[in-house]
Write an enzyme that holds these catalytic residues in place. Structure first.
Site, PDB file in Angstrom:
ATOM      1  N   ASN A  17     -25.395  17.255 -14.542  1.00 57.82           N
ATOM      2  CA  ASN A  17     -25.162  16.932 -13.120  1.00 57.82           C
ATOM      3  C   ASN A  17     -23.696  16.597 -12.872  1.00 57.82           C
ATOM      4  O   ASN A  17     -23.120  17.005 -11.863  1.00 57.82           O
ATOM      5  CB  ASN A  17     -26.065  15.777 -12.678  1.00 57.82           C
ATOM      6  CG  ASN A  17     -27.443  16.267 -12.273  1.00 57.82           C
ATOM      7  OD1 ASN A  17     -27.600  16.925 -11.253  1.00 57.82           O
ATOM      8  ND2 ASN A  17     -28.437  15.981 -13.111  1.00 57.82           N
ATOM      9  N   ASN A 102     -28.253   8.113  -6.343  1.00 58.66           N
ATOM     10  CA  ASN A 102     -28.840   8.491  -7.634  1.00 58.66           C
ATOM     11  C   ASN A 102     -29.555   9.826  -7.476  1.00 58.66           C
ATOM     12  O   ASN A 102     -30.089  10.134  -6.413  1.00 58.66           O
ATOM     13  CB  ASN A 102     -29.856   7.415  -8.054  1.00 58.66           C
ATOM     14  CG  ASN A 102     -30.554   7.742  -9.368  1.00 58.66           C
ATOM     15  OD1 ASN A 102     -29.904   8.111 -10.347  1.00 58.66           O
ATOM     16  ND2 ASN A 102     -31.877   7.630  -9.398  1.00 58.66           N
ATOM     17  N   HIS A 104     -32.763  11.877  -8.972  1.00 59.56           N
ATOM     18  CA  HIS A 104     -33.983  11.653  -9.766  1.00 59.56           C
ATOM     19  C   HIS A 104     -34.768  12.969  -9.833  1.00 59.56           C
ATOM     20  O   HIS A 104     -34.917  13.657  -8.821  1.00 59.56           O
ATOM     21  CB  HIS A 104     -34.831  10.541  -9.139  1.00 59.56           C
ATOM     22  CG  HIS A 104     -36.029  10.217  -9.968  1.00 59.56           C
ATOM     23  ND1 HIS A 104     -35.954   9.420 -11.102  1.00 59.56           N
ATOM     24  CD2 HIS A 104     -37.315  10.619  -9.866  1.00 59.56           C
ATOM     25  CE1 HIS A 104     -37.156   9.343 -11.651  1.00 59.56           C
ATOM     26  NE2 HIS A 104     -37.996  10.058 -10.928  1.00 59.56           N
ATOM     27  N   GLU A 174     -31.323  20.032  -8.844  1.00 57.57           N
ATOM     28  CA  GLU A 174     -30.559  18.777  -8.879  1.00 57.57           C
ATOM     29  C   GLU A 174     -29.075  19.042  -8.667  1.00 57.57           C
ATOM     30  O   GLU A 174     -28.404  18.352  -7.902  1.00 57.57           O
ATOM     31  CB  GLU A 174     -30.737  18.081 -10.230  1.00 57.57           C
ATOM     32  CG  GLU A 174     -32.108  17.497 -10.451  1.00 57.57           C
ATOM     33  CD  GLU A 174     -32.163  16.711 -11.761  1.00 57.57           C
ATOM     34  OE1 GLU A 174     -31.236  15.952 -12.066  1.00 57.57           O
ATOM     35  OE2 GLU A 174     -33.159  16.867 -12.487  1.00 57.57           O
TER      36      GLU A 174
END
Ligand code: GAR
Length: 195
Positions: A17, A102, A104, A174
């Site tokens: 990421n 964040n 997830h 993501e």
């Protein structure tokens, strides 16, 4: 002086990421922000290497006091948790209220909270026979994965998927929505919409 919003990225592991953010910053897709520091919870995190390769300052913070000190030291305005596996102390959250996001790897509120992280999430999704999973970008508050959702996208679970297969498919999503979510928050921050 650049008026780009200064971003610190917190990591614990491989850092795909983080890599996606680095690549998108290079290609101009994160035009209003700049990653000024990558902080790892342990010195073995491969994400540190990725940051160093990109010429980004790095540090290791083994305690929450160190996290706070390093965030202040690098002048971070926003914080991204990108595969960060520790729970942030309330002091850190208070100092950066509505400025920590964040990523997830599930459709929050499903498969999140204490004990649901990394591959454990995908294993649980497959064991439950779910037909879809996904990824969520959210603000971080004092709970575990309880903060306000910024972006969420579904990803199909295929017949015969291993947790690794599903993880790889979810990671693609993501990488995209983390950057989109960051851009959204950066924009709001610049417009003074985050207090
Ligand atoms: C990602 O799937 C991320 O969503 C997850 O860990 C992986 C890190 O991968 N985070 C959590 O489970 C946090 N609760 P990366 O190091 O390759 O970015």
């Amino acid at each position: 002086m650049s008026d780009k919003v200064k971003v610190a990225v917190l990591v614990s592991g491989g850092g795909t990421n983080l890599q996606a953010l680095i690549d998108k910053e290079k290609s101009g897709e994160l035009a209003e922000s700049k990653i000024v520091r990558v902080i790892a919870s342990k010195d073995t995190a491969y994400a540190l290497q990725r940051a160093a390769d990109a010429g980004i300052e790095t540090s290791v913070a083994k305690t929450q006091e160190e996290v706070l000190r390093q965030l202040e030291e690098c002048g971070a305005e926003l914080v991204v948790l990108a595969g960060y596996m520790s729970v942030l102390a309330p002091e850190v959250i208070e100092k950066f209220r509505n400025r920590i996001i964040n990523i997830h790897p599930s459709l929050i509120p499903k498969y999140c909270g204490k004990g649901f992280y990394g591959m454990r999430v995908h294993r649980a999704v497959i064991e439950a026979g779910e037909k879809e999973s996904g990824a969520t970008v959210h603000f971080v508050d004092e709970g575990v994965d309880t903060g306000k959702i910024i972006l969420q996208e579904t990803v199909p679970v295929m017949e015969g998927d291993s947790p690794e297969d599903l993880a790889a498919r979810v990671l693609e999503t993501e990488h995209r929505i983390l950057a989109e979510g960051l851009n959204k928050v950066v924009l709001r921050y610049k417009q003074g919409g985050i207090k």
